[in-house]
Design a protein around this motif. Sequence first.
Motif, PDB file in Angstrom:
ATOM      1  N   VAL A  43      10.716  -6.072  24.226  1.00 24.52           N
ATOM      2  CA  VAL A  43       9.402  -6.091  24.745  1.00 24.52           C
ATOM      3  C   VAL A  43       9.318  -7.741  24.871  1.00 24.52           C
ATOM      4  O   VAL A  43       9.921  -8.388  24.105  1.00 24.52           O
ATOM      5  N   PRO A  44       8.572  -8.088  26.042  1.00 25.56           N
ATOM      6  CA  PRO A  44       8.453  -9.452  26.232  1.00 25.56           C
ATOM      7  C   PRO A  44       7.481 -10.067  25.290  1.00 25.56           C
ATOM      8  O   PRO A  44       6.293 -10.374  25.722  1.00 25.56           O
ATOM      9  N   GLU A  45       7.984 -10.534  24.436  1.00 25.99           N
ATOM     10  CA  GLU A  45       6.918 -11.127  23.240  1.00 25.99           C
ATOM     11  C   GLU A  45       7.562 -12.213  22.531  1.00 25.99           C
ATOM     12  O   GLU A  45       8.615 -12.341  22.328  1.00 25.99           O
ATOM     13  N   GLU A  46       6.580 -13.284  22.367  1.00 24.46           N
ATOM     14  CA  GLU A  46       7.181 -14.544  21.755  1.00 24.46           C
ATOM     15  C   GLU A  46       6.487 -14.336  20.289  1.00 24.46           C
ATOM     16  O   GLU A  46       5.398 -13.929  20.137  1.00 24.46           O
ATOM     17  N   ILE A  47       7.328 -14.942  19.416  1.00 22.61           N
ATOM     18  CA  ILE A  47       6.953 -15.063  18.039  1.00 22.61           C
ATOM     19  C   ILE A  47       6.290 -16.563  17.539  1.00 22.61           C
ATOM     20  O   ILE A  47       6.908 -17.526  18.079  1.00 22.61           O
ATOM     21  N   GLY A  48       5.186 -16.602  16.825  1.00 22.17           N
ATOM     22  CA  GLY A  48       4.508 -17.933  16.673  1.00 22.17           C
ATOM     23  C   GLY A  48       4.423 -17.691  15.137  1.00 22.17           C
ATOM     24  O   GLY A  48       4.131 -16.617  14.513  1.00 22.17           O
ATOM     25  N   VAL A  49       3.754 -18.827  14.441  1.00 22.63           N
ATOM     26  CA  VAL A  49       3.535 -18.940  12.953  1.00 22.63           C
ATOM     27  C   VAL A  49       2.308 -19.887  12.872  1.00 22.63           C
ATOM     28  O   VAL A  49       2.188 -20.657  13.897  1.00 22.63           O
ATOM     29  N   ALA A  50       1.465 -19.656  12.061  1.00 22.29           N
ATOM     30  CA  ALA A  50       0.362 -20.471  11.603  1.00 22.29           C
ATOM     31  C   ALA A  50       0.302 -20.673  10.200  1.00 22.29           C
ATOM     32  O   ALA A  50       0.274 -19.590   9.367  1.00 22.29           O
TER      33      ALA A  50
END
Length: 272
Positions: A43-50
Motif C-alpha cells: 500500500v503506498p502509505e507514509e507513516i507519521g507520528v504526532a
Amino acid sequence: MKYHGTWTHQGVDPDRSCWTQSGETTTMYLFVIRVFYLLGPPVPEEIGVADFVPEMISPPQGIFSNPQFENFSSVMTKARSWAESHLRTVRLINIQSFDVKVHRSKFTGAVTIDSQRASHIEHGKHTTAFIRIIRLVYGRLRGSLDLPPPLPMVLSVKTFVPAIICRGGSWGIPQYESLRDTIKRAQVWLSLTGVNIVSAETISIRMHYGRISDEGAETTLTYHRTDHGSYFLTAFRIYIDGVYEEPSPDMLPPPPDESEFSMDDFGCCNVM
C-alpha cells in the motif's frame, strides 16, 4: 531498549526480551520502531507520528526545586483535538503513552523535553526525571487513490487500575489483584458500554513507599532514583473512539473484599 556498550560490541538487539540495570553505572537506552504488518499487496502509505507533551505549569524555582506538569487527561485533550481535525485525511494506526527523559541544566535548572530524540542516558548514582507523553501513529496515502476518507474520530481513554487486596498495615507493602483480574473487570465494562476500541496498552505506575500517589495514573512526571529500589503497579489503559457513559456501579463486578485476604496470604507484614 538498553544499548550494550562498545566493549561488548553488541549494540542493540531488538529481539532481546530482558536486560539488567544497575544504579551504579551509566547506561544508554534507545527507542526503536517496530512495525507489525500483514502479508499482501503493498500500500503506498507514509507513516507519521504526532507527539503530545505535557506542558510545564509551574517551572522550578532554582536548581533544587522540581517543576510541575499538567496531568494525563490534559494531554489527552490535546491529542483529541488534533485527531478531530487531522484524522479526516490520515488513518490512525496506533496510540501509546511512554516516558521520555526530562533534561535539566545543572547550572540554571532550565527544563527541556525532546520527544523526537531516539536515545537517552541514565547516569549512575543520579536521579533521572521522565515525562509521560502521548504518541499517535498515523498513515497517509501517497498519490490519488479512489478510497473513501477516514471517518471523524473522537478519542477517549479509560484506565483500569488493579484493586488493592491487602494494605500491608502501617509499614507493610500493599498487595493488588493480578492484571488478569483487572482485565476481567475491564471486559465486563467493555461489554456494558459497547465502545469501539482503537488501541490498548499496559502502563507502569510508580508507587511511593508502596502506595499509589494521589494522582495515580494521571501523573505524568516520575523519577528513577538509584539510591533505593522502586515499586511499580501495572495498569490497563484503553483508547476509545467516541464518548462513553459510565455504567451503573451495580452492573459492574464489586471490588475485592479486603477482609477475605490476610497479610499472611501475600507475605505483606506489618512492622510493630
